[in-house]
Write a protein that holds these residues in place. Structure first.
Motif, PDB file in Angstrom:
ATOM      1  N   CYS A 139     -39.557  14.329  33.732  1.00  0.00           N
ATOM      2  CA  CYS A 139     -39.397  14.605  35.165  1.00  0.00           C
ATOM      3  C   CYS A 139     -38.256  13.787  35.762  1.00  0.00           C
ATOM      4  CB  CYS A 139     -40.705  14.311  35.897  1.00  0.00           C
ATOM      5  SG  CYS A 139     -42.030  15.488  35.554  1.00  0.00           S
ATOM      6  N   ALA A 140     -38.123  12.514  35.366  1.00  0.00           N
ATOM      7  CA  ALA A 140     -37.053  11.682  35.914  1.00  0.00           C
ATOM      8  C   ALA A 140     -35.687  12.195  35.456  1.00  0.00           C
ATOM      9  CB  ALA A 140     -37.250  10.230  35.487  1.00  0.00           C
ATOM     10  N   LEU A 141     -35.572  12.553  34.184  1.00  0.00           N
ATOM     11  CA  LEU A 141     -34.297  13.084  33.692  1.00  0.00           C
ATOM     12  C   LEU A 141     -33.963  14.418  34.346  1.00  0.00           C
ATOM     13  CD1 LEU A 141     -34.630  12.209  29.904  1.00  0.00           C
ATOM     14  CD2 LEU A 141     -32.886  11.331  31.461  1.00  0.00           C
ATOM     15  N   ARG A 142     -34.959  15.266  34.488  1.00  0.00           N
ATOM     16  CA  ARG A 142     -34.745  16.567  35.125  1.00  0.00           C
ATOM     17  C   ARG A 142     -34.265  16.383  36.556  1.00  0.00           C
ATOM     18  NH1 ARG A 142     -38.191  19.374  38.446  1.00  0.00           N
ATOM     19  NH2 ARG A 142     -37.776  21.619  38.656  1.00  0.00           N
ATOM     20  N   ARG A 143     -34.908  15.490  37.295  1.00  0.00           N
ATOM     21  CA  ARG A 143     -34.509  15.248  38.677  1.00  0.00           C
ATOM     22  C   ARG A 143     -33.097  14.663  38.741  1.00  0.00           C
ATOM     23  NH1 ARG A 143     -38.384  11.768  42.521  1.00  0.00           N
ATOM     24  NH2 ARG A 143     -39.603  13.681  42.281  1.00  0.00           N
ATOM     25  N   TYR A 144     -32.794  13.750  37.836  1.00  0.00           N
ATOM     26  CA  TYR A 144     -31.474  13.119  37.840  1.00  0.00           C
ATOM     27  C   TYR A 144     -30.365  14.143  37.625  1.00  0.00           C
ATOM     28  CZ  TYR A 144     -27.521  10.327  36.273  1.00  0.00           C
ATOM     29  OH  TYR A 144     -26.267   9.784  36.125  1.00  0.00           O
ATOM     30  N   LEU A 178     -33.984  13.409  24.640  1.00  0.00           N
ATOM     31  CA  LEU A 178     -34.406  14.169  25.815  1.00  0.00           C
ATOM     32  C   LEU A 178     -33.278  14.271  26.841  1.00  0.00           C
ATOM     33  CD1 LEU A 178     -38.032  12.793  26.413  1.00  0.00           C
ATOM     34  CD2 LEU A 178     -37.403  15.118  25.699  1.00  0.00           C
ATOM     35  N   ALA A 179     -32.567  13.159  27.044  1.00  0.00           N
ATOM     36  CA  ALA A 179     -31.455  13.166  27.998  1.00  0.00           C
ATOM     37  C   ALA A 179     -30.367  14.138  27.553  1.00  0.00           C
ATOM     38  CB  ALA A 179     -30.886  11.756  28.153  1.00  0.00           C
ATOM     39  N   ALA A 180     -30.072  14.162  26.258  1.00  0.00           N
ATOM     40  CA  ALA A 180     -29.033  15.066  25.760  1.00  0.00           C
ATOM     41  C   ALA A 180     -29.450  16.524  25.933  1.00  0.00           C
ATOM     42  CB  ALA A 180     -28.758  14.770  24.288  1.00  0.00           C
ATOM     43  N   ILE A 181     -30.716  16.824  25.661  1.00  0.00           N
ATOM     44  CA  ILE A 181     -31.195  18.202  25.793  1.00  0.00           C
ATOM     45  C   ILE A 181     -31.157  18.657  27.247  1.00  0.00           C
ATOM     46  CG2 ILE A 181     -33.225  19.691  25.558  1.00  0.00           C
ATOM     47  CD1 ILE A 181     -33.986  18.017  23.093  1.00  0.00           C
ATOM     48  N   LEU A 182     -31.655  17.814  28.142  1.00  0.00           N
ATOM     49  CA  LEU A 182     -31.686  18.201  29.559  1.00  0.00           C
ATOM     50  C   LEU A 182     -30.284  18.234  30.154  1.00  0.00           C
ATOM     51  CD1 LEU A 182     -34.879  16.313  30.754  1.00  0.00           C
ATOM     52  CD2 LEU A 182     -34.579  18.762  30.503  1.00  0.00           C
ATOM     53  N   ALA A 183     -29.396  17.378  29.670  1.00  0.00           N
ATOM     54  CA  ALA A 183     -28.013  17.433  30.143  1.00  0.00           C
ATOM     55  C   ALA A 183     -27.391  18.778  29.809  1.00  0.00           C
ATOM     56  CB  ALA A 183     -27.206  16.297  29.530  1.00  0.00           C
ATOM     57  N   CYS A 184     -27.700  19.304  28.634  1.00  0.00           N
ATOM     58  CA  CYS A 184     -27.186  20.633  28.262  1.00  0.00           C
ATOM     59  C   CYS A 184     -27.828  21.725  29.107  1.00  0.00           C
ATOM     60  CB  CYS A 184     -27.450  20.895  26.785  1.00  0.00           C
ATOM     61  SG  CYS A 184     -26.511  19.843  25.657  1.00  0.00           S
ATOM     62  N   CYS A 185     -29.116  21.572  29.405  1.00  0.00           N
ATOM     63  CA  CYS A 185     -29.815  22.590  30.193  1.00  0.00           C
ATOM     64  C   CYS A 185     -29.295  22.672  31.616  1.00  0.00           C
ATOM     65  CB  CYS A 185     -31.315  22.296  30.210  1.00  0.00           C
ATOM     66  SG  CYS A 185     -32.135  22.492  28.618  1.00  0.00           S
ATOM     67  N   TYR A 186     -28.860  21.532  32.187  1.00  0.00           N
ATOM     68  CA  TYR A 186     -28.438  21.507  33.587  1.00  0.00           C
ATOM     69  C   TYR A 186     -26.925  21.312  33.713  1.00  0.00           C
ATOM     70  CZ  TYR A 186     -33.337  21.311  34.812  1.00  0.00           C
ATOM     71  OH  TYR A 186     -34.664  21.616  34.955  1.00  0.00           O
ATOM     72  N   ARG A 187     -26.182  21.816  32.736  1.00  0.00           N
ATOM     73  CA  ARG A 187     -24.732  21.698  32.782  1.00  0.00           C
ATOM     74  C   ARG A 187     -24.090  22.854  33.542  1.00  0.00           C
ATOM     75  NH1 ARG A 187     -21.826  20.621  27.169  1.00  0.00           N
ATOM     76  NH2 ARG A 187     -23.153  18.762  27.325  1.00  0.00           N
ATOM     77  N   LEU A 188     -24.871  23.857  33.965  1.00  0.00           N
ATOM     78  CA  LEU A 188     -24.323  25.017  34.669  1.00  0.00           C
ATOM     79  C   LEU A 188     -23.815  24.622  36.047  1.00  0.00           C
ATOM     80  CD1 LEU A 188     -26.967  27.709  33.730  1.00  0.00           C
ATOM     81  CD2 LEU A 188     -24.736  27.328  32.708  1.00  0.00           C
ATOM     82  N   PRO A 189     -22.928  25.425  36.651  1.00  0.00           N
ATOM     83  CA  PRO A 189     -22.407  25.101  37.980  1.00  0.00           C
ATOM     84  C   PRO A 189     -23.515  25.016  39.012  1.00  0.00           C
ATOM     85  CG  PRO A 189     -21.117  26.844  36.966  1.00  0.00           C
ATOM     86  CD  PRO A 189     -22.332  26.646  36.100  1.00  0.00           C
ATOM     87  N   ALA A 190     -23.273  24.204  40.039  1.00  0.00           N
ATOM     88  CA  ALA A 190     -24.243  24.081  41.123  1.00  0.00           C
ATOM     89  C   ALA A 190     -24.451  25.438  41.772  1.00  0.00           C
ATOM     90  CB  ALA A 190     -23.760  23.079  42.161  1.00  0.00           C
ATOM     91  N   GLY A 191     -25.715  25.708  42.114  1.00  0.00           N
ATOM     92  CA  GLY A 191     -26.034  26.968  42.778  1.00  0.00           C
ATOM     93  C   GLY A 191     -26.715  27.959  41.872  1.00  0.00           C
ATOM     94  N   SER A 192     -26.938  27.584  40.590  1.00  0.00           N
ATOM     95  CA  SER A 192     -27.618  28.521  39.706  1.00  0.00           C
ATOM     96  C   SER A 192     -28.470  27.766  38.713  1.00  0.00           C
ATOM     97  CB  SER A 192     -26.604  29.379  38.953  1.00  0.00           C
ATOM     98  OG  SER A 192     -25.793  28.558  38.141  1.00  0.00           O
ATOM     99  N   HIS A 193     -29.637  28.338  38.411  1.00  0.00           N
ATOM    100  CA  HIS A 193     -30.481  27.827  37.355  1.00  0.00           C
ATOM    101  C   HIS A 193     -30.031  28.433  36.036  1.00  0.00           C
ATOM    102  CE1 HIS A 193     -33.323  25.242  39.181  1.00  0.00           C
ATOM    103  NE2 HIS A 193     -33.790  26.147  40.010  1.00  0.00           N
ATOM    104  N   LYS A 194     -30.580  27.934  34.958  1.00  0.00           N
ATOM    105  CA  LYS A 194     -30.215  28.485  33.657  1.00  0.00           C
ATOM    106  C   LYS A 194     -30.705  29.926  33.500  1.00  0.00           C
ATOM    107  CE  LYS A 194     -34.313  26.490  31.447  1.00  0.00           C
ATOM    108  NZ  LYS A 194     -34.786  25.629  30.365  1.00  0.00           N
TER     109      LYS A 194
END
Length: 298
Positions: free
Chosen positions: A24-29, A235-251
């Motif tokens: 949750c902390a990584l996702r929020r970050y 976990l940080a590496a995986i979530l960083a890849c999941c949230y690397r998309l441009p702001a304004g869109s989910h994966k």
């Protein structure tokens, strides 16, 4: 808790809590980085998988109350009619974590408690846990004392980290430190149970009076530290890849709810980063926005 199952239960609960807080902390970050908002930590996190009316429920608080209550009653009723003093100590530990869950729930529903009571309640729970285990070692063999002291060190370090996190809530690193230490507690609970009770064969059982066993247990503890560090990094590496998309869109392609950030989401703790924030609180900013990076380079 005087057997392997008694150590496996709290160990599994601490592993669950630590892993939950880490994700949750990584996702929020990473969501804050992507949306251009400040990271703000909280004592509890909302469930990202919930939907509908479940979104606004304090699921973590309810789970904490439920699991801690089960642990407390199992400790007592499995050792009736006369629970030992050690069993009462373990039940007391569960009680304080249940109390922390109750505070989380009542604060979520707007009971006018002072700000930070949720942090104070979880600090109290870990402090009592540390005191109980620090005074749980009288007359025990040297290896038994050592492996429990390692656990006590981690517990009081957890209290210190949570105390600092309550003061500096914009630090994602402190949230991850809390997660790391709680996961370490969980795996070391398992290790203590295995060392003491996981070798019914006398040929493989540890000699609890052997000082070489103290060195061996300390090496195993170091390996636990390395494992959880690698786990957090992964976990940080995986979530960083999941949230690397441009702001304004989910994966999944849906629009990111920036309106929640602008209005100040109570559960997630997001807040839009403004120019005024940059001027007044520049030292607290977790990262430099891309535009500012470009200006600095030029």
């Amino acid at each position: 808790m005087g057997d392997l199952k008694g150590h496996a239960l709290p160990g599994s609960l601490f592993l669950l809590y630590g892993l939950w807080w880490a994700v949750c902390a990584l996702r929020r970050y990473f969501m804050c980085r992507r949306a251009g908002s400040k990271y703000i930590s909280t004592a509890t996190f909302s469930c990202p998988c919930s939907c509908g009316p479940l979104v606004r429920l304090p699921i973590e608080g309810f789970v904490k109350v439920g699991l801690s209550s089960c642990g407390m009653f199992l400790e007592i009723f499995m050792n009736l009619p006369v629970p030992s003093m050690g069993i009462i100590q373990h039940a007391t530990m569960y009680f304080f974590f249940m109390l922390s869950g109750v505070v989380d729930v009542v604060m979520h529903y707007g009971v006018p408690l002072p700000q930070g009571c949720d942090y104070v309640s979880v600090m109290l729970a870990f402090t009592v846990e540390g005191l109980l285990f620090a005074n749980h070692l009288h007359g025990r063999p040297v290896v038994d004392v050592n492996i429990h002291l390692l656990l006590v060190y981690v517990i009081f370090l957890t209290v210190l980290v949570i105390m600092v996190e309550a003061k500096y809530q914009r630090s994602a690193l402190l949230s991850l430190c809390r997660s790391f230490l709680v996961m370490l507690q969980g795996s070391w609970f398992w290790a203590v149970g295995i060392i003491l009770y996981g070798h019914p064969d006398d040929k493989t059982a540890w000699d609890l009076e052997d000082h070489m066993g103290v060195m061996q247990a300390t090496i195993y503890f170091s390996w636990h530290c390395a494992f959880h560090f690698i786990l957090l990094f992964t976990l940080a590496a995986i979530l960083a890849c999941c949230y690397r998309l441009p702001a304004g869109s989910h994966k999944n392609g849906t629009e990111f709810p920036l309106s929640r950030l602008e209005n100040g989401d109570k559960e997630e703790g997001y807040r839009v980063l403004t120019a005024a924030d940059d001027e007044e609180e520049g030292s607290d900013i977790e990262f430099v926005k891309p535009l500012e990076k470009g200006l600095l380079k030029s």
